[in-house]
Design a protein around this motif. Structure first.
Motif, PDB file in Angstrom:
ATOM      1  N   ASP A 375      -1.840  14.482  -3.292  1.00 30.61           N
ATOM      2  CA  ASP A 375      -2.189  13.060  -3.464  1.00 30.61           C
ATOM      3  C   ASP A 375      -1.269  12.055  -2.862  1.00 30.61           C
ATOM      4  N   LEU A 376      -0.604  12.695  -1.701  1.00 30.59           N
ATOM      5  CA  LEU A 376       0.575  12.002  -1.091  1.00 30.59           C
ATOM      6  C   LEU A 376      -0.314  10.873  -0.167  1.00 30.59           C
ATOM      7  N   PRO A 377      -1.118  11.312   0.719  1.00 27.47           N
ATOM      8  CA  PRO A 377      -2.285  10.399   1.612  1.00 27.47           C
ATOM      9  C   PRO A 377      -2.309   9.217   1.012  1.00 27.47           C
ATOM     10  N   ALA A 378      -3.116   9.418  -0.277  1.00 29.42           N
ATOM     11  CA  ALA A 378      -3.751   8.091  -0.934  1.00 29.42           C
ATOM     12  C   ALA A 378      -2.647   7.187  -1.420  1.00 29.42           C
ATOM     13  N   ALA A 379      -1.548   7.995  -2.031  1.00 31.41           N
ATOM     14  CA  ALA A 379      -0.332   7.078  -2.314  1.00 31.41           C
ATOM     15  C   ALA A 379       0.409   6.324  -1.216  1.00 31.41           C
ATOM     16  N   TRP A 380       0.400   6.992  -0.231  1.00 33.38           N
ATOM     17  CA  TRP A 380       1.049   6.307   0.976  1.00 33.38           C
ATOM     18  C   TRP A 380       0.190   5.159   1.505  1.00 33.38           C
ATOM     19  N   ASN A 381      -1.164   5.446   1.445  1.00 37.64           N
ATOM     20  CA  ASN A 381      -2.031   4.214   2.099  1.00 37.64           C
ATOM     21  C   ASN A 381      -1.970   2.985   1.034  1.00 37.64           C
ATOM     22  N   GLU A 382      -1.961   3.402  -0.135  1.00 36.50           N
ATOM     23  CA  GLU A 382      -1.950   2.485  -1.169  1.00 36.50           C
ATOM     24  C   GLU A 382      -0.537   1.485  -1.125  1.00 36.50           C
ATOM     25  N   ARG A 383       0.536   2.081  -0.896  1.00 37.54           N
ATOM     26  CA  ARG A 383       1.456   1.301  -0.675  1.00 37.54           C
ATOM     27  C   ARG A 383       1.709   0.444   0.562  1.00 37.54           C
ATOM     28  N   TYR A 384       1.255   1.072   1.781  1.00 36.45           N
ATOM     29  CA  TYR A 384       0.954   0.292   2.933  1.00 36.45           C
ATOM     30  C   TYR A 384       0.223  -1.095   2.630  1.00 36.45           C
ATOM     31  N   ARG A 385      -0.818  -0.866   1.922  1.00 34.71           N
ATOM     32  CA  ARG A 385      -1.652  -2.106   1.510  1.00 34.71           C
ATOM     33  C   ARG A 385      -0.888  -2.855   0.554  1.00 34.71           C
ATOM     34  N   GLU A 386      -0.228  -2.526  -0.150  1.00 35.12           N
ATOM     35  CA  GLU A 386       0.761  -3.418  -1.101  1.00 35.12           C
ATOM     36  C   GLU A 386       1.677  -4.140  -0.367  1.00 35.12           C
ATOM     37  N   TYR A 387       2.571  -3.313   0.302  1.00 32.37           N
ATOM     38  CA  TYR A 387       3.801  -3.903   0.720  1.00 32.37           C
ATOM     39  C   TYR A 387       3.560  -4.642   2.348  1.00 32.37           C
ATOM     40  N   LEU A 388       2.756  -4.000   2.686  1.00 35.49           N
ATOM     41  CA  LEU A 388       2.355  -4.530   4.403  1.00 35.49           C
ATOM     42  C   LEU A 388       1.178  -5.123   4.627  1.00 35.49           C
ATOM     43  N   GLY A 389       0.167  -5.012   3.689  1.00 34.65           N
ATOM     44  CA  GLY A 389      -0.927  -5.701   3.841  1.00 34.65           C
ATOM     45  C   GLY A 389      -1.981  -4.875   4.820  1.00 34.65           C
ATOM     46  N   ILE A 390      -1.606  -3.573   5.124  1.00 31.20           N
ATOM     47  CA  ILE A 390      -2.294  -2.947   6.039  1.00 31.20           C
ATOM     48  C   ILE A 390      -2.842  -1.462   5.515  1.00 31.20           C
ATOM     49  N   THR A 391      -3.782  -0.925   6.141  1.00 26.60           N
ATOM     50  CA  THR A 391      -4.380   0.404   5.733  1.00 26.60           C
ATOM     51  C   THR A 391      -4.167   1.018   7.131  1.00 26.60           C
ATOM     52  N   PRO A 392      -3.383   2.352   7.075  1.00 25.94           N
ATOM     53  CA  PRO A 392      -3.443   3.375   8.159  1.00 25.94           C
ATOM     54  C   PRO A 392      -4.813   3.685   8.498  1.00 25.94           C
ATOM     55  N   LYS A 393      -5.131   4.040   9.972  1.00 23.71           N
ATOM     56  CA  LYS A 393      -6.666   4.476  10.039  1.00 23.71           C
ATOM     57  C   LYS A 393      -6.635   5.882   9.910  1.00 23.71           C
ATOM     58  N   ASN A 394      -5.655   6.483   9.909  1.00 23.63           N
ATOM     59  CA  ASN A 394      -5.874   7.903   9.593  1.00 23.63           C
ATOM     60  C   ASN A 394      -4.340   8.670   9.200  1.00 23.63           C
ATOM     61  N   ASP A 395      -4.262   9.883   9.071  1.00 26.87           N
ATOM     62  CA  ASP A 395      -2.957  10.333   8.437  1.00 26.87           C
ATOM     63  C   ASP A 395      -2.040  10.295   9.546  1.00 26.87           C
ATOM     64  N   ALA A 396      -2.685  10.480  10.595  1.00 28.52           N
ATOM     65  CA  ALA A 396      -1.483  10.564  11.937  1.00 28.52           C
ATOM     66  C   ALA A 396      -0.609   9.334  12.026  1.00 28.52           C
ATOM     67  N   GLU A 397      -1.354   8.340  11.922  1.00 30.74           N
ATOM     68  CA  GLU A 397      -0.631   6.865  11.837  1.00 30.74           C
ATOM     69  C   GLU A 397      -0.160   6.651  10.440  1.00 30.74           C
ATOM     70  N   GLY A 398      -0.409   7.373   9.437  1.00 28.16           N
ATOM     71  CA  GLY A 398       0.043   7.187   8.190  1.00 28.16           C
ATOM     72  C   GLY A 398       1.104   8.209   7.632  1.00 28.16           C
ATOM     73  N   VAL A 399       0.644   9.057   6.805  1.00 27.91           N
ATOM     74  CA  VAL A 399       1.707   9.828   6.357  1.00 27.91           C
ATOM     75  C   VAL A 399       2.287  11.040   7.036  1.00 27.91           C
ATOM     76  N   LEU A 400       1.585  11.204   8.312  1.00 27.18           N
ATOM     77  CA  LEU A 400       1.979  12.440   8.960  1.00 27.18           C
ATOM     78  C   LEU A 400       3.110  11.825  10.440  1.00 27.18           C
ATOM     79  N   GLN A 401       3.254  10.589   9.923  1.00 23.04           N
ATOM     80  CA  GLN A 401       4.087   9.976  11.215  1.00 23.04           C
ATOM     81  C   GLN A 401       5.600  10.547  11.435  1.00 23.04           C
ATOM     82  N   ASP A 402       6.118  10.839  10.499  1.00 22.01           N
ATOM     83  CA  ASP A 402       7.621  11.262  10.634  1.00 22.01           C
ATOM     84  C   ASP A 402       7.862  12.445  10.407  1.00 22.01           C
TER      85      ASP A 402
END
Ligand SMILES: [Zn+2]
Length: 496
Positions: A375-402
């Motif tokens: 459930d991590l990718p969905a939780a990641w994207n949800e927090r990016y929407r909430e704190y930064l107002g953006i949605t990563p366009k895929n997991d490479a620029e989301g949960v897999l970036q670090d």
């Protein structure tokens, strides 16, 4: 010297040899080794871990540490015993097979993460991350079954840090940054960035790196700048410090600020008192303190108007066509623009702590068993929407970036935000006696290096973390310095 102290030093030289080999293996992995060489490296990493475990946790070592604790005659000897006891205490209750297997696991997980990120395929990495989360939870329970497992993990990177302290810190940061960012976005003051999108020849970028290393005062006889996908610093001892950068042909500021950042880490490591080499006290103290030095040089100095103006003639000499018609002030504003984006390592100073807050909340939930890896990718994207107002366009620029979670480093991220806060407070205190902007404008940072050597660098791990933070900052840690610094800086930049 008493027999026990002589034996203690011999033990530390052996442990140093393991650390040396392991640091070389990790430098080699990132900067030199061919892409599909992880199988052999995993075996070597596992065997080194097994040997180090046996050496640190054996009955002989436990008895030696007790004798040496009684015989220690000065602060350094006592601190060596303290650090070795801490290190041994942390791993003693982890079964040896499990401890060694974890090194093998992360050696396999890191390249798997690299491939998953390339393909933006979280499912390919998830089985590794599930094993890693399960392993660190088991380890935390072995280390201290009475404590919250996430607190046990935080403590490995920043001694004394707890989730309660993190919660208070992030609440203060959030309270200042979120409204400030909203104001900045409302204002939308036009910052010119068109000139950054250009061709920046790599040979000129490499020449710039050499100038930056010289400006920071890094001695080429003892420091080596390599290249890797993710810039990092790895020190073998005070006389051999390796840092890396990454050159992007279309964005010279990426490598510019990587070199300034890693250069801060390298300065710290290379200024630790050489008397601490080959002991448990060599190198920098906690991860947060280490990050404070890289952030101080990257942001507080490197992104200051004074330093950008000092660098400007060099930049115009190296990139005359690309910077034609651009002013130093425009570059200063461009490298300080605040824009929420999906990538942490590209974040500006204002949005950076929000990226860390996302990771902090998610890794804490993973360790507490409140969030499943799937459930991590969905939780990641949800927090990016909430704190930064953006949605990563895929997991490479989301949960897999670090790379951190793949490397088994869970509990590490909060130290990044803490480092920025330590740096801001240290600069407030240092500026009372030293005109840092005047130094930066002259390109003479020797007085700043002297001040930081006196407050922090020379000590290595001789002193405890809280003592070092106070010595660096000139008083007990207070995040108000950090939020005031960000407010001051962005209010002025955006004329709020
Ligand atoms: Zn760093």
């Amino acid at each position: 010297m008493k027999e026990s102290i002589t034996a203690l030093r011999a033990l530390q030289r052996q442990l140093y040899a393991f650390r040396y080999a392991e640091a070389l293996i990790s430098y080699d992995e990132a900067a030199v080794a061919p892409p599909e060489s992880e199988a052999g490296r995993a075996v070597a990493a596992e065997e080194f871990a097994r040997l180090r475990y046996a050496l640190l946790t054996g009955a002989d070592t436990a008895a030696l540490l007790e004798r040496a604790a009684r015989d220690a005659e000065d602060e350094q000897q006592a601190a060596e015993v303290r650090e070795l006891k801490r290190e041994a205490g942390r791993i003693r209750n982890i079964p040896p097979g499990e401890y060694a297997a974890f090194s093998g696991l992360v050696a396999q997980a890191m390249p798997a993460w690299g491939r998953a990120r390339k393909d933006s395929d979280f499912a390919a990495f998830a089985p590794y991350l599930e094993k890693i989360v399960a392993a660190v939870r088991r380890q935390a329970a072995c280390i201290d079954p009475a404590r919250d497992p996430y607190d046990v993990l935080l403590d490995q990177y920043e001694p004394g840090l707890t989730a309660a302290r993190c919660d208070a810190f992030f609440a203060a940061v959030r309270g200042a940054v979120v409204p400030l960012l909203a104001e900045v976005q409302k204002r939308g003051a036009p910052v010119r960035t068109d000139f950054l999108e250009n061709d920046w020849p790599l040979d000129k970028q490499r020449a710039l790196s050499r100038r930056l290393m010289a400006l920071w005062g890094l001695d080429p006889a003892h420091t080596l700048l390599g290249e890797s996908e993710h810039p990092f610093t790895d020190s073998l001892y005070s006389g051999d410090v390796r840092l890396t950068t990454r050159y992007l042909p279309r964005d010279f500021t990426s490598s510019l600020y990587s070199v300034l950042h890693e250069g801060g880490h390298a300065l710290y490591d290379s200024h630790v008192d050489a008397a601490l080499d080959y002991t448990a006290l060599q190198g920098g103290a906690s991860m947060g303190i280490h990050e404070s030095q890289s952030r101080l040089f990257e942001n507080c100095v490197g992104r200051s108007r004074a330093f950008v103006e000092c660098l400007w003639p060099t930049l115009c000499e190296l990139f005359p066509a690309q910077l034609a018609g651009v002013t130093a002030e425009e570059l200063y504003r461009a490298v300080n623009r605040a824009v929420p984006g999906p990538i942490r390592t590209k974040a500006d100073e204002l949005t950076y702590p929000l990226h860390i807050m996302v990771r902090y909340e998610l890794e804490k939930a993973l360790v507490h068993g409140e969030l499943a890896v799937r459930d991590l990718p969905a939780a990641w994207n949800e927090r990016y929407r909430e704190y930064l107002g953006i949605t990563p366009k895929n997991d490479a620029e989301g949960v897999l970036q670090d790379i951190h979670w793949a490397g088994g480093d869970i509990g590490y991220f909060p130290s990044y935000a803490l480092g920025s806060a330590y740096a801001a407070q240290a600069m407030d205190d240092i500026r009372q006696a030293l005109d840092v902007d005047a130094c930066a404008a002259r390109g003479d940072l020797a007085p700043l290096r002297e001040e930081l050597t006196k407050r922090l660098w020379r000590y290595g791990c001789l002193k405890e973390t809280d003592w070092l933070v106070e010595s660096l900052c000139g008083g007990p840690f207070d995040p108000a310095h950090y939020t005031a610094y960000l407010t001051r800086k962005y209010t002025a930049l955006y004329a709020l």
